[in-house]
Design a protein around this motif. Sequence first.
Motif, PDB file in Angstrom:
ATOM      1  N   GLU A   1      11.014  41.936  59.457  1.00  0.00           N
ATOM      2  CA  GLU A   1      11.977  41.315  60.368  1.00  0.00           C
ATOM      3  C   GLU A   1      12.012  41.991  61.732  1.00  0.00           C
ATOM      4  N   ARG A   2      11.042  42.878  62.000  1.00  0.00           N
ATOM      5  CA  ARG A   2      11.047  43.641  63.251  1.00  0.00           C
ATOM      6  C   ARG A   2       9.758  43.420  64.031  1.00  0.00           C
ATOM      7  N   ILE A   3       9.846  43.609  65.332  1.00  0.00           N
ATOM      8  CA  ILE A   3       8.683  43.546  66.202  1.00  0.00           C
ATOM      9  C   ILE A   3       8.396  44.959  66.692  1.00  0.00           C
ATOM     10  N   CYS A   4       7.211  45.454  66.389  1.00  0.00           N
ATOM     11  CA  CYS A   4       6.775  46.778  66.834  1.00  0.00           C
ATOM     12  C   CYS A   4       5.926  46.624  68.088  1.00  0.00           C
ATOM     13  N   PHE A   5       5.904  47.667  68.907  1.00  0.00           N
ATOM     14  CA  PHE A   5       5.147  47.617  70.157  1.00  0.00           C
ATOM     15  C   PHE A   5       5.003  49.027  70.700  1.00  0.00           C
ATOM     16  N   VAL A   6       4.143  49.181  71.705  1.00  0.00           N
ATOM     17  CA  VAL A   6       3.982  50.442  72.424  1.00  0.00           C
ATOM     18  C   VAL A   6       4.741  50.338  73.737  1.00  0.00           C
ATOM     19  N   SER A   7       5.478  51.395  74.084  1.00  0.00           N
ATOM     20  CA  SER A   7       6.172  51.470  75.369  1.00  0.00           C
ATOM     21  C   SER A   7       6.212  52.917  75.827  1.00  0.00           C
ATOM     22  N   ASP A   8       6.208  53.109  77.153  1.00  0.00           N
ATOM     23  CA  ASP A   8       6.335  54.465  77.696  1.00  0.00           C
ATOM     24  C   ASP A   8       7.594  54.606  78.553  1.00  0.00           C
ATOM     25  N   HIS A   9       8.628  53.844  78.213  1.00  0.00           N
ATOM     26  CA  HIS A   9       9.859  53.886  79.013  1.00  0.00           C
ATOM     27  C   HIS A   9      10.578  55.222  78.920  1.00  0.00           C
ATOM     28  N   GLU A  10      10.234  56.046  77.913  1.00  0.00           N
ATOM     29  CA  GLU A  10      10.816  57.381  77.808  1.00  0.00           C
ATOM     30  C   GLU A  10       9.852  58.470  78.286  1.00  0.00           C
ATOM     31  N   GLY A  11       8.765  58.058  78.928  1.00  0.00           N
ATOM     32  CA  GLY A  11       7.861  59.019  79.540  1.00  0.00           C
ATOM     33  C   GLY A  11       6.455  59.027  78.989  1.00  0.00           C
ATOM     34  N   VAL A  12       6.285  58.939  77.661  1.00  0.00           N
ATOM     35  CA  VAL A  12       4.977  58.938  77.018  1.00  0.00           C
ATOM     36  C   VAL A  12       4.919  57.751  76.064  1.00  0.00           C
ATOM     37  N   GLY A  13       3.765  57.108  75.981  1.00  0.00           N
ATOM     38  CA  GLY A  13       3.631  55.929  75.133  1.00  0.00           C
ATOM     39  C   GLY A  13       3.799  56.247  73.660  1.00  0.00           C
ATOM     40  N   ASN A  14       4.802  55.649  73.038  1.00  0.00           N
ATOM     41  CA  ASN A  14       5.062  55.783  71.608  1.00  0.00           C
ATOM     42  C   ASN A  14       5.283  54.407  71.006  1.00  0.00           C
ATOM     43  N   ILE A  15       5.347  54.355  69.690  1.00  0.00           N
ATOM     44  CA  ILE A  15       5.569  53.086  69.005  1.00  0.00           C
ATOM     45  C   ILE A  15       7.048  52.931  68.701  1.00  0.00           C
ATOM     46  N   TYR A  16       7.566  51.774  69.075  1.00  0.00           N
ATOM     47  CA  TYR A  16       8.974  51.424  68.890  1.00  0.00           C
ATOM     48  C   TYR A  16       9.043  50.102  68.128  1.00  0.00           C
ATOM     49  N   SER A  17      10.232  49.775  67.665  1.00  0.00           N
ATOM     50  CA  SER A  17      10.461  48.451  67.092  1.00  0.00           C
ATOM     51  C   SER A  17      11.866  48.002  67.425  1.00  0.00           C
ATOM     52  N   CYS A  18      12.067  46.705  67.339  1.00  0.00           N
ATOM     53  CA  CYS A  18      13.397  46.117  67.540  1.00  0.00           C
ATOM     54  C   CYS A  18      13.447  44.798  66.790  1.00  0.00           C
ATOM     55  N   LEU A  19      14.626  44.222  66.751  1.00  0.00           N
ATOM     56  CA  LEU A  19      14.782  42.891  66.181  1.00  0.00           C
ATOM     57  C   LEU A  19      14.251  41.858  67.170  1.00  0.00           C
TER      58      LEU A  19
END
Length: 199
Positions: free
Chosen positions: A128-146
Amino acid sequence: YIMPALGGPARRLTYLGGTACQPVAWSPDGAIVFASNAGHWYSRATFLYQIDPQGGEPQPLPYGLASHLSYGPDGRLAIGRIADDPAHWKRYRGGRTGQIWVDPTGQGQFSLLKATDGNLAAPMWIGERICFVSDHEGVGNIYSCLPDGQDLRRHTDHDDFYARNPATDGTRIVYHAGGDLYLLDLDRDTSRNLPVEFY
Protein backbone atom coordinates in the motif's frame (compact mmCIF):
# COMPACT_ATOMS: atom_id res chain seq x y z
CA TYR A 1 17.76 -7.20 -25.58
CA ILE A 2 16.63 -10.26 -23.67
CA MET A 3 18.68 -13.23 -22.50
CA PRO A 4 18.26 -16.25 -20.21
CA ALA A 5 18.78 -15.42 -16.52
CA LEU A 6 21.31 -18.27 -16.23
CA GLY A 7 23.31 -17.01 -19.20
CA GLY A 8 23.30 -17.55 -22.92
CA PRO A 9 23.02 -15.50 -26.08
CA ALA A 10 21.11 -12.23 -26.05
CA ARG A 11 18.33 -11.52 -28.54
CA ARG A 12 17.50 -8.00 -29.70
CA LEU A 13 13.86 -6.94 -29.28
CA THR A 14 13.72 -3.25 -30.22
CA TYR A 15 14.89 -1.20 -33.20
CA LEU A 16 13.46 2.22 -32.34
CA GLY A 17 16.68 4.20 -32.62
CA GLY A 18 17.22 7.08 -30.23
CA THR A 19 20.07 7.42 -27.77
CA ALA A 20 18.36 6.14 -24.63
CA CYS A 21 16.46 2.92 -23.97
CA GLN A 22 15.94 1.60 -20.45
CA PRO A 23 13.77 -1.30 -19.21
CA VAL A 24 11.70 -0.14 -16.24
CA ALA A 25 9.13 -2.83 -15.35
CA TRP A 26 7.26 -5.98 -16.22
CA SER A 27 3.58 -5.37 -16.91
CA PRO A 28 0.99 -7.52 -15.09
CA ASP A 29 0.49 -9.54 -18.29
CA GLY A 30 4.23 -10.21 -18.71
CA ALA A 31 5.25 -7.54 -21.22
CA ILE A 32 8.51 -5.62 -20.87
CA VAL A 33 7.96 -1.91 -20.17
CA PHE A 34 10.78 0.37 -21.26
CA ALA A 35 11.51 4.08 -21.67
CA SER A 36 12.95 5.43 -24.92
CA ASN A 37 13.74 8.87 -26.33
CA ALA A 38 13.29 7.67 -29.92
CA GLY A 39 11.64 10.31 -32.08
CA HIS A 40 11.97 13.14 -29.58
CA TRP A 41 14.11 16.19 -30.28
CA TYR A 42 15.33 16.38 -26.65
CA SER A 43 17.53 13.43 -25.70
CA ARG A 44 16.48 13.41 -22.02
CA ALA A 45 12.75 13.24 -22.82
CA THR A 46 11.47 9.66 -22.84
CA PHE A 47 8.17 7.91 -23.47
CA LEU A 48 7.05 4.52 -22.19
CA TYR A 49 6.49 1.48 -24.41
CA GLN A 50 5.82 -2.18 -23.89
CA ILE A 51 6.89 -5.18 -25.92
CA ASP A 52 6.26 -8.91 -25.73
CA PRO A 53 9.37 -10.82 -24.56
CA GLN A 54 8.95 -13.05 -27.61
CA GLY A 55 9.27 -10.01 -29.91
CA GLY A 56 6.98 -7.98 -32.14
CA GLU A 57 6.23 -4.28 -32.45
CA PRO A 58 6.64 -2.09 -29.35
CA GLN A 59 3.38 -0.49 -28.25
CA PRO A 60 3.43 3.07 -26.86
CA LEU A 61 1.76 3.50 -23.47
CA PRO A 62 -0.64 6.43 -23.05
CA TYR A 63 1.17 8.25 -20.22
CA GLY A 64 3.06 11.00 -22.02
CA LEU A 65 6.61 11.91 -21.10
CA ALA A 66 7.81 9.46 -18.44
CA SER A 67 10.91 7.52 -17.48
CA HIS A 68 9.60 5.12 -14.80
CA LEU A 69 6.45 3.13 -14.13
CA SER A 70 5.42 0.89 -11.27
CA TYR A 71 2.24 -1.18 -11.06
CA GLY A 72 0.31 -1.23 -7.83
CA PRO A 73 -2.56 -3.50 -6.79
CA ASP A 74 -5.89 -3.34 -8.63
CA GLY A 75 -4.57 -1.47 -11.67
CA ARG A 76 -3.03 1.41 -9.72
CA LEU A 77 0.05 3.11 -11.18
CA ALA A 78 2.97 5.33 -10.19
CA ILE A 79 4.80 7.13 -12.99
CA GLY A 80 8.13 8.97 -12.79
CA ARG A 81 8.50 12.10 -14.90
CA ILE A 82 11.85 13.86 -15.29
CA ALA A 83 12.83 11.34 -12.62
CA ASP A 84 16.56 11.13 -13.33
CA ASP A 85 18.99 9.65 -10.82
CA PRO A 86 19.34 12.35 -8.08
CA ALA A 87 23.05 11.53 -7.80
CA HIS A 88 23.52 13.32 -11.13
CA TRP A 89 21.98 16.59 -9.85
CA LYS A 90 22.58 16.49 -6.12
CA ARG A 91 20.03 18.46 -4.05
CA TYR A 92 18.55 19.99 -7.20
CA ARG A 93 15.40 22.09 -6.66
CA GLY A 94 14.89 23.73 -10.07
CA GLY A 95 12.32 23.35 -12.79
CA ARG A 96 13.42 19.85 -13.80
CA THR A 97 12.93 18.37 -10.33
CA GLY A 98 11.80 14.77 -10.65
CA GLN A 99 8.10 14.13 -10.17
CA ILE A 100 6.00 11.09 -9.34
CA TRP A 101 2.40 11.00 -10.56
CA VAL A 102 0.01 8.51 -8.97
CA ASP A 103 -3.21 6.92 -10.14
CA PRO A 104 -4.50 5.84 -6.69
CA THR A 105 -7.66 4.10 -7.92
CA GLY A 106 -6.65 2.50 -11.22
CA GLN A 107 -9.18 4.67 -13.08
CA GLY A 108 -6.63 6.70 -15.06
CA GLN A 109 -6.81 9.88 -12.96
CA PHE A 110 -3.32 10.96 -11.92
CA SER A 111 -2.25 13.40 -9.22
CA LEU A 112 1.18 14.73 -8.28
CA LEU A 113 2.78 13.00 -5.29
CA LYS A 114 3.90 15.75 -2.90
CA ALA A 115 5.80 13.75 -0.31
CA THR A 116 8.93 15.96 -0.20
CA ASP A 117 10.25 19.16 -1.77
CA GLY A 118 13.22 17.28 -3.25
CA ASN A 119 14.10 15.48 -6.43
CA LEU A 120 12.10 12.23 -6.59
CA ALA A 121 13.08 9.20 -8.67
CA ALA A 122 12.45 5.49 -9.20
CA PRO A 123 8.89 4.99 -7.95
CA MET A 124 8.19 1.45 -6.72
CA TRP A 125 4.71 0.48 -5.57
CA ILE A 126 5.07 -2.09 -2.79
CA GLY A 127 1.90 -3.14 -0.98
CA GLU A 128 0.00 0.00 0.00
CA ARG A 129 3.06 2.28 -0.15
CA ILE A 130 5.07 4.00 -2.86
CA CYS A 131 8.84 3.84 -2.40
CA PHE A 132 11.25 6.21 -4.12
CA VAL A 133 14.69 7.84 -3.93
CA SER A 134 14.96 11.43 -2.70
CA ASP A 135 17.78 13.66 -1.47
CA HIS A 136 15.64 16.30 0.24
CA GLU A 137 17.53 15.63 3.49
CA GLY A 138 20.93 16.02 1.85
CA VAL A 139 21.89 12.54 0.57
CA GLY A 140 19.85 10.23 -1.64
CA ASN A 141 18.04 7.60 0.43
CA ILE A 142 15.00 5.40 -0.04
CA TYR A 143 11.72 6.67 1.38
CA SER A 144 8.11 5.60 1.17
CA CYS A 145 4.71 7.18 1.66
CA LEU A 146 1.06 6.47 1.08
CA PRO A 147 -0.35 7.20 -2.40
CA ASP A 148 -1.65 10.57 -1.16
CA GLY A 149 1.84 11.63 -0.02
CA GLN A 150 1.13 11.18 3.69
CA ASP A 151 3.08 9.15 6.28
CA LEU A 152 6.57 9.73 4.85
CA ARG A 153 9.11 7.19 6.13
CA ARG A 154 12.85 6.91 5.60
CA HIS A 155 14.13 3.36 5.09
CA THR A 156 17.89 3.77 4.51
CA ASP A 157 20.54 5.81 6.30
CA HIS A 158 23.33 6.56 3.85
CA ASP A 159 25.15 9.77 4.71
CA ASP A 160 27.95 9.66 2.14
CA PHE A 161 26.95 7.85 -1.07
CA TYR A 162 23.51 8.04 -2.67
CA ALA A 163 21.18 5.05 -2.89
CA ARG A 164 20.93 4.48 -6.63
CA ASN A 165 19.09 2.48 -9.29
CA PRO A 166 16.73 0.55 -7.00
CA ALA A 167 14.71 -2.39 -8.28
CA THR A 168 12.05 -4.42 -6.52
CA ASP A 169 10.52 -7.88 -6.62
CA GLY A 170 7.35 -6.45 -5.08
CA THR A 171 8.50 -6.92 -1.49
CA ARG A 172 12.22 -6.19 -1.23
CA ILE A 173 14.43 -3.57 -2.91
CA VAL A 174 17.93 -4.08 -4.24
CA TYR A 175 20.02 -0.95 -4.84
CA HIS A 176 23.63 0.17 -4.84
CA ALA A 177 25.49 2.90 -2.95
CA GLY A 178 29.19 3.68 -3.16
CA GLY A 179 29.93 0.55 -5.21
CA ASP A 180 28.19 -1.84 -2.79
CA LEU A 181 24.93 -3.74 -3.31
CA TYR A 182 22.23 -3.57 -0.64
CA LEU A 183 19.02 -5.44 0.05
CA LEU A 184 16.21 -3.51 1.74
CA ASP A 185 13.54 -5.69 3.34
CA LEU A 186 10.50 -3.46 3.85
CA ASP A 187 8.70 -6.00 6.05
CA ARG A 188 11.56 -5.85 8.55
CA ASP A 189 12.56 -2.30 7.56
CA THR A 190 16.21 -3.35 7.45
CA SER A 191 18.93 -2.75 4.88
CA ARG A 192 22.01 -4.91 4.64
CA ASN A 193 25.03 -5.15 2.39
CA LEU A 194 24.84 -8.03 -0.08
CA PRO A 195 27.85 -10.27 -0.57
CA VAL A 196 28.83 -10.31 -4.23
CA GLU A 197 30.17 -13.55 -5.63
CA PHE A 198 31.95 -13.67 -8.96
CA TYR A 199 32.08 -16.94 -10.88
